[in-house]
Design an enzyme around this catalytic site. Structure first.
Site, short mmCIF file in Angstrom:
data_model
loop_
_atom_site.label_atom_id
_atom_site.label_comp_id
_atom_site.label_asym_id
_atom_site.label_seq_id
_atom_site.Cartn_x
_atom_site.Cartn_y
_atom_site.Cartn_z
N GLU A 153 0.43 -1.57 5.39
CA GLU A 153 1.22 -1.10 6.52
C GLU A 153 1.01 0.37 6.84
OE1 GLU A 153 5.08 0.81 8.09
OE2 GLU A 153 3.99 1.09 6.21
N ASP A 203 0.86 -1.18 0.00
CA ASP A 203 0.00 0.00 0.00
C ASP A 203 0.89 1.23 0.00
OD1 ASP A 203 0.94 -0.42 2.61
OD2 ASP A 203 -0.77 0.59 3.52
#
Length: 400
Positions: free
Chosen positions: A145, A81
């Site tokens: 994360e 991400d």
């Protein structure tokens, strides 16, 4: 070993175009705000092409690829991400298409942290083909994360696939050096309650913002009093956001909240750092101003919820640990010059792997963390490809 590294380098070079193409394609897939499904599908397609033994999503929506069934377990952790792009007008190029200039790829996620995924995915496949994963179970773990460090590895160990690795390699940018720790963090909020009134009659109200002013000033001046450590460095504290509740812009606010990012070094406990902030509240406001630790319970894009508090311990692996020495040997084996092991300034999933679960972990990745989260988000393509050699050779060099 010389023959093996030469064969690794030969195979990496023959895959160079595929590795770069793969990198550009995953950067081109937006994966902001934890929406990692589409980029996970692209990564899984590459792993299937390379013949991984198992390729799937976990319950949270992270991507898992497995090679082997050995007793020793190693995880290669790469969060897939990214943060958002911010103001699009600040970018001189499309943040997802990116651009390549002087061998540098500029794109959102190029540094933080899609940089390590191609090398990990290809490196593990090459290691398998050369017999360098005999006795190992090796996982590629592409995860979420940015919104909550450590939550994805927490689910890996405790929920799905419910495996505690022996070793972890974190692919956050390290400038091609071995990193072995970083500060921890506690996220807090301070809420002040007041009383609303019309701004024309403000004497009838109790302004919540004013109650936070001494706290904000105290936080600004607090750093010289924070903890210090010879390796991890000095503690840090920042007011990172503020929210106000008011009936209108012509009224006295009845609530104000500040959010605090507190970077913790060794020797500091979360109880101590919370008390440091509480001690900044003037005595006359003790009943109306409260400090709280933050908590994360947002559902992932699959709807999976895994509640965790937003306390992340500091961690550091001893520079003589077998994983660190193996990482250093891997660097020189692939032709990189000697460099001391170091640490990140920011936080990674290591706060769970090493900080909470006590699993030996190191970091190795291309890129410089100073470009992370900026419009100069970038990575050297030569380093990105070279990192594949490190990931391929490392497991065979780990003693014990």
């Amino acid at each position: 070993m010389t023959d093996k590294i030469q064969e690794i380098q030969k195979r990496v070079e023959s895959s160079r175009d595929d590795i770069i193409k793969f990198m550009r394609e995953i950067c081109a897939i937006p994966s902001m705000e934890s929406q990692i499904g589409p980029v996970g599908e692209r990564i899984q397609a590459e792993m299937k092409k390379l013949g991984y033994d198992e390729v799937r999503f976990d319950k949270m929506g992270n991507t898992i690829g497995r090679i082997g069934n050995g007793k020793k377990v190693i995880v290669f952790d790469s969060h897939i991400d990214t943060v958002g792009v911010g103001d699009p007008s600040e970018w001189e190029w499309d943040p997802f298409i990116g651009k390549v200039e002087d061998g540098i790829l500029y794109a959102r996620g190029a540094c933080d942290e899609k940089n390590s995924t191609p090398g990990m995915v290809y490196g593990l496949a090459i290691a398998r083909d050369l017999g360098l994963l005999d006795g190992w179970t090796a996982y590629y773990f592409g995860n979420m994360e940015e919104w909550c460090d450590g939550i994805a590895p927490n689910t890996f160990v405790e929920v799905d696939p419910n495996i505690k690795p022996d070793f972890v390699v974190i692919g956050e940018p390290t400038k091609m050096n071995v990193y072995r720790g970083h500060k921890g963090r506690l996220e807090m909020k301070v809420t002040a309650k007041g009383k609303s009134a019309h701004a024309a009659s403000n004497h009838l109200g109790d302004n919540a913002i004013y109650k936070l002013l001494p706290v904000i000033t105290g936080i600004r001046d607090l750093e010289p009093k924070l903890g210090d450590h010879e390796f991890l460095g000095h503690g840090k504290i920042t007011v990172s956001d503020m929210k106000v509740q008011t009936p209108s812009i012509n009224a006295v606010p009845d609530e104000a909240i500040i959010y605090i990012d507190r970077r913790m070094t060794f020797g500091e406990t979360k109880e101590q750092v919370k008390k440091q902030v509480e001690d900044l509240i003037p005595a006359e406001f003790k009943d109306t101003v409260k400090v709280e630790e933050l908590f994360y319970d947002e559902p992932s894009y699959t709807g999976f919820v895994f509640p965790v508090d937003k306390y992340f311990p500091a961690w550091a692996l001893d520079e003589k640990h077998p994983l660190v020495t193996a990482g250093q040997l891997a660097r020189t084996t692939i032709g990189l010059t000697d460099a001391p092991s170091s640490k990140w300034s920011f936080s990674t999933n290591g706060i769970y792997w090493a900080g909470k679960a006590g699993i030996p972990s190191i970091g190795f990745g291309p890129g410089d963390e100073e470009t992370a989260h900026t419009v100069r988000d970038s990575v050297s393509l030569a380093d990105m490809v070279k990192a594949t050699e490190f990931y391929a050779i490392l497991p065979s060099l780990i003693a014990g």
